[in-house]
Write a protein that holds these residues in place. Structure first.
Motif, mmCIF file in Angstrom:
data_model
loop_
_atom_site.group_PDB
_atom_site.id
_atom_site.type_symbol
_atom_site.label_atom_id
_atom_site.label_comp_id
_atom_site.label_asym_id
_atom_site.label_seq_id
_atom_site.Cartn_x
_atom_site.Cartn_y
_atom_site.Cartn_z
ATOM 1 N N GLY A 1 0.803 -1.216 0.000
ATOM 2 C CA GLY A 1 0.000 0.000 0.000
ATOM 3 C C GLY A 1 0.834 1.263 0.000
ATOM 4 N N ARG A 2 2.080 1.163 -0.506
ATOM 5 C CA ARG A 2 2.940 2.342 -0.613
ATOM 6 C C ARG A 2 2.717 3.024 -1.966
ATOM 7 N N TYR A 3 2.799 4.336 -1.984
ATOM 8 C CA TYR A 3 2.759 5.070 -3.245
ATOM 9 C C TYR A 3 4.132 4.959 -3.893
ATOM 10 N N GLN A 4 4.181 4.405 -5.110
ATOM 11 C CA GLN A 4 5.472 4.169 -5.736
ATOM 12 C C GLN A 4 5.816 5.206 -6.794
ATOM 13 N N ARG B 1 7.825 8.919 -21.818
ATOM 14 C CA ARG B 1 6.505 9.538 -21.681
ATOM 15 C C ARG B 1 5.483 8.607 -21.037
ATOM 16 N N LEU B 2 5.812 7.320 -20.976
ATOM 17 C CA LEU B 2 4.923 6.330 -20.365
ATOM 18 C C LEU B 2 5.220 6.100 -18.884
ATOM 19 N N THR B 3 6.219 6.813 -18.343
ATOM 20 C CA THR B 3 6.580 6.662 -16.938
ATOM 21 C C THR B 3 5.404 7.041 -16.048
ATOM 22 N N GLU B 4 5.289 6.348 -14.923
ATOM 23 C CA GLU B 4 4.192 6.621 -13.995
ATOM 24 C C GLU B 4 4.239 8.063 -13.489
ATOM 25 N N ILE B 5 3.098 8.552 -13.008
ATOM 26 C CA ILE B 5 3.017 9.890 -12.432
ATOM 27 C C ILE B 5 4.050 10.036 -11.313
ATOM 28 N N SER B 6 4.680 11.192 -11.237
ATOM 29 C CA SER B 6 5.552 11.484 -10.104
ATOM 30 C C SER B 6 4.685 11.915 -8.925
ATOM 31 N N HIS B 7 4.731 11.129 -7.866
ATOM 32 C CA HIS B 7 3.995 11.476 -6.649
ATOM 33 C C HIS B 7 4.813 12.386 -5.732
ATOM 34 N N GLY B 8 6.016 12.735 -6.165
ATOM 35 C CA GLY B 8 6.820 13.656 -5.383
ATOM 36 C C GLY B 8 7.077 13.153 -3.973
ATOM 37 N N LEU B 9 6.709 13.968 -2.984
ATOM 38 C CA LEU B 9 6.983 13.647 -1.581
ATOM 39 C C LEU B 9 6.161 12.479 -1.068
ATOM 40 N N TRP B 10 5.175 12.029 -1.829
ATOM 41 C CA TRP B 10 4.356 10.887 -1.402
ATOM 42 C C TRP B 10 5.022 9.549 -1.707
#
Length: 212
Positions: free
Chosen positions: A18-21, A79-88
């Motif tokens: 359940g971690r944001y990757q 361009r297909l890389t997952e969204i950057s969740h930044g600090l999450w």
């Protein structure tokens, strides 16, 4: 006409936890490898002309398992890389909710309004994914292309190609190692198959992951 077979990667260790990757390069779990092999077998007899993947290993390896049956190299597209969740990224969903309660609430109710702290928003993801898909449609006309990406990327591009804005993001489900099929004919996109998991042994997974 181009036909795109769009995969989501198999389960990862962080999916289980359940971690944001986000853009962290997390590995497939044992179950994720099994899901990838089952997706590859399901596509073994489907004519595929080329394979393209996010550079992150969880998508690349899922794609490679299928591409190997067709003796195809896997091209990487940033361009297909997952969204950057930044600090999450790397943090459990429960901990994110405690640290960023308003942003977390909005992410699950109005995701189109969320700017990830030191990361991306869904419009950033939509723009780069749409640029990639429009390029594929132009360059690979007449071909069937295997594309492997991620939960947020897949949801964003499916919404966009159907003319839906990012407020509809959570109305699209993408299970691990699911198969989607999209076609573009003379500039018009259509969705042929969405979130198919029959090759994994179930019609509905019942799994609601806490982190993307």
């Amino acid at each position: 006409m181009i036909r795109i077979i769009l995969l989501r990667h198999g389960e990862t260790t962080w999916n289980i936890e359940g971690r944001y990757q986000g853009q962290e390069d997390t590995p497939l779990s044992e179950r994720g490898w099994d899901q990838g092999r089952k997706a590859a077998l399901a596509l073994k007899d489907v004519p595929i002309d080329r394979a393209i993947s996010s550079p992150l290993s969880r998508s690349y390896e899922t794609c490679r398992l299928a591409a190997d049956f067709h003796h195809l190299p896997v091209m990487k597209d940033e361009r297909l890389t997952e969204i950057s969740h930044g600090l999450w990224e790397g943090i459990h969903a429960d901990e994110i909710e405690a640290r960023y309660p308003e942003e977390f609430r909005l992410w699950h109710t109005r995701p189109d309004l969320v700017q990830m702290p030191e990361g991306e928003n869904l419009e950033d993801v939509r723009k780069r994914a749409r640029e990639a898909f429009d390029e594929y449609a132009k360059t690979y006309d007449g071909e069937t292309v295997l594309v492997a990406a991620h939960d947020a990327v897949n949801k964003a591009i499916i919404c966009d190609l159907l003319g839906l804005d990012m407020s509809h993001f959570w109305q699209i489900k993408q299970d691990n190692a699911c198969i989607n099929v999209l076609e573009c004919d003379k500039g018009t996109w259509r969705l042929v198959t969405l979130n198919s998991t029959a090759h994994l042994g179930y019609l509905v997974s019942g799994i609601e992951q806490k982190g993307l």
